[in-house]
Enzyme design. Structure first.
Site, PDB file in Angstrom:
ATOM      1  N   TYR A   1       0.866  -1.167  -0.074  1.00 56.39           N
ATOM      2  CA  TYR A   1      -0.019   0.167   0.082  1.00 56.39           C
ATOM      3  C   TYR A   1       0.775   1.448   0.043  1.00 56.39           C
ATOM      4  CZ  TYR A   1       0.208  -0.383   5.443  1.00 56.39           C
ATOM      5  OH  TYR A   1       0.431  -0.662   6.697  1.00 56.39           O
ATOM      6  N   GLU A   2       0.162   2.450  -0.150  1.00 58.99           N
ATOM      7  CA  GLU A   2       0.667   3.661  -0.548  1.00 58.99           C
ATOM      8  C   GLU A   2       1.688   3.675  -1.459  1.00 58.99           C
ATOM      9  OE1 GLU A   2      -0.754   5.961   0.891  1.00 58.99           O
ATOM     10  OE2 GLU A   2      -1.682   4.684   2.558  1.00 58.99           O
ATOM     11  N   GLY A   3       1.469   2.893  -2.671  1.00 61.85           N
ATOM     12  CA  GLY A   3       2.509   2.964  -3.729  1.00 61.85           C
ATOM     13  C   GLY A   3       3.031   1.596  -3.637  1.00 61.85           C
TER      14      GLY A   3
END
Length: 601
Positions: A444-446
């Site tokens: 997550y978050e890229g």
């Protein structure tokens, strides 16, 4: 033997006071001129007490109980709501928030340390309040006067929690594919949001009386791709025509059954003509959201450090208690009976694992806190040029930390489980939960692969290497100090660090030249390039550590352990730098086969 989480306050103090030297710089900043090492330590001690007493005990129980979804509402595990209320009452969400916005105004460096503690103690609990800092920064930077008046105070204080609503079923990392729409609502000077979002952490819960969603959607006739995205504040509850509390058109349709973080609800959200207010300029939503995303990425990096820390602590405690087989060698002060089984910490295979864990987590802590320090410099330095350089450096370091730390956090948890043997596979020992919980931080978050592309394509090649040169100047400066030392070990470390910098410069130039005729090249080697810089940063961290502790009190066990771990790092783990370098060179020589060629009959 205790497997409970213990906050590494001594090492945190070492990094802040000695490795960074932050208190000396704080004295030059007017708002922090009264902040010294003793006061910072007191803040961290209070944070540690709260985390150990209120947050850590909920970790294992919350994992077993999980979240419940009934009647369209999410209920958190027992104790989570009460612990969060205490967290807000103690003021922890406002630790680094400016005083003029109602915060305590302390450095981001201390906020980074707090985030590490929370992640190590109870990652799932942290997921719900984890976006408060980023959402606050986003609203402060881009919110209208009305938004800042109506929503910011309760978001900043933690009274209301926030979400980040980006992903949709057809659009995960590729935000250009988002379909959620926003139609004008002139009577309320607002917009009506229509669409569905998935993988929304804390999309619904019972921790707070309201939830403020930050949602990316498209205005009518917006440009295609990411340039057409706008950002909106969409609360769960709004004020009705007569001021009464009314449920907005946003609902949770279900929560995911996941590998880990079972005490954190990952929600599928539907927006049905939900009332929302524009944040920032139309069609500039992604730029506004990046304020929130960048803050979240550093927090996720510290989750990797927290995972590695708690994994190392548990493995270290277990390995010194568990007796199996006779040791080939034992410490000089070992008092066991000859021929008896020895603690497994004496066996070389286990010593290697424990030393790898320690070298990783303590090196990463230094770099993670260093990023927090540069964020403070970017915000508070009196010279505009220094602020710009600090911000540029922090921006370069953030994707490295996010990807490198989280990958190492998962690896550390898995290796720590190996120390426990079969017991590690059992829930009561805690380490199997860390393995499961840590894995998602790489996604997550890229995803970590996207961080590699962001680093190499955008932040190294994209600016002609300016930011990279700034980083390498810091590393080379440390290498010069070490190489000039009269100590033979430190001299060799300095020379090694200089050689690493030269290799980074060489291979970066090779990638830049090769990409002119091979557009895929930087994308092909981005993961390995990010890891290469990660290992360079750990070498930088341990070189500076060794220089600091070399002349420290010889009879202080803390400094003695630092010296031995630093020497171990340069003898063993740093070989990973050469491995990544060889993979980059392979990528420069040969393209990847496409799937239809690789799997043809």
């Amino acid at each position: 033997m205790s497997l409970d989480y213990r906050v590494p306050l001594r090492d945190m103090r070492f990094v802040i006071d000695e490795w960074i030297g932050a208190p000396a710089w704080w004295r030059s900043v007017p708002v922090w001129e009264d902040l010294d090492s003793a006061m910072a330590q007191q803040v961290l001690e209070e944070a540690a007490r709260f985390v150990v007493e209120r947050i850590a005990p909920l970790n294992a129980a919350g994992d077993l109980e999980g979240c419940r979804f009934e009647g369209g509402e999410v209920t958190m595990p027992a104790g989570f709501r009460e612990a969060y209320a205490d967290f807000v009452a103690a003021g922890w969400p406002t630790l680094a928030l400016d005083t003029d916005a109602g915060g305590q105004g302390l450095p981001q460096l201390l906020e980074v340390a707090l985030q590490e503690m929370l992640a190590a103690a109870n990652h799932a609990w942290l997921m719900s309040p984890g976006l408060t800092h980023g959402a606050t920064a986003c609203l402060m930077a881009h919110g209208s006067d009305a938004l800042q008046r109506d929503w910011l105070p309760k978001v900043a204080s933690g009274e209301w929690l926030t979400t980040m609503c980006l992903s949709e079923p057809q659009a995960g990392s590729d935000l250009s594919l988002l379909r959620a729409r926003a139609m004008p609502e002139p009577e309320r000077d607002a917009w009506r949001i229509q669409g569905s979002k998935i993988f929304i952490s804390g999309g619904d819960h019972d921790l707070t009386d309201n939830i403020v969603h930050l949602v990316l959607a498209r205005l009518p006739h917006s440009p295609a791709g990411t340039r057409g995205l706008s950002l909106f504040v969409v609360p769960k509850w709004i004020a009705g025509a007569n001021g009464e509390r009314v449920r907005n058109g946003v609902h949770c349709e279900g929560i995911e059954k996941k590998m880990g973080l079972k005490a954190s609800p990952t929600c599928s959200m539907h927006f049905e003509n939900a009332l929302g207010w524009l944040v920032g300029e139309p069609h500039r939503g992604l730029a506004s959201m990046f304020v929130m995303m960048n803050a979240a990425r550093l927090q996720v990096a510290m989750q990797g450090v927290g995972h590695a820390q708690v994994a190392w602590q548990r493995a270290h405690a277990y390995a010194h208690e568990r007796a199996q087989m006779r040791a080939v060698s034992a410490p000089a002060n070992y008092e066991g009976e000859p021929g008896q089984a020895a603690p497994i910490a004496f066996h070389p295979a286990m010593r290697r694992i424990l030393l790898d864990l320690r070298a990783t987590v303590e090196g990463e802590r230094a770099i993670g806190y260093w990023i927090g320090y540069w964020l403070d410099v970017a915000a508070r330095h009196p010279e505009a040029q220094e602020r710009q350089a600090a911000g540029q450096l922090a921006s370069l370091l953030t994707p490295i930390a996010k990807a490198f730390f989280t990958a190492n956090g998962f690896t550390a948890a898995s290796n720590a489980l190996q120390v426990f043997g079969g017991y590690g596979y059992i829930h009561e020992y805690g380490v199997e939960q860390t393995v499961r919980d840590s894995r998602v931080a790489m996604l997550y978050e890229g995803t970590n692969e996207i961080q590699g592309i962001d680093l190499l394509v955008r932040k190294v090649l994209g600016d002609g290497g300016e930011a990279l040169r700034g980083l390498l100047a810091h590393v080379n400066g440390e290498a010069t100090c070490c190489a000039a030392s009269g100590d033979a070990v430190l001299h060799d470390v300095g020379a090694r660090l200089q050689a690493l910098v030269a290799e980074v410069q060489r291979v970066t130039g090779e990638i830049e030249r090769g990409s002119m005729g091979d557009r895929e090249l930087p994308y092909r080697v981005a993961d390995d390039y990010l890891a290469l810089l990660g290992w360079l940063l750990l070498a930088f961290a341990w070189a500076r550590t060794l220089r600091i502790v070399l002349d420290a009190a010889a009879n202080d066990p803390f400094y003695a352990e630092k010296r031995s771990t630093a020497q171990y790092f340069f003898a063993y783990p740093l070989a990973a730098f050469d491995h990544r370098l060889s993979l980059i060179e392979a990528g420069c020589r040969a393209p990847l086969p496409h799937a239809q060629h690789a799997f043809s009959d």
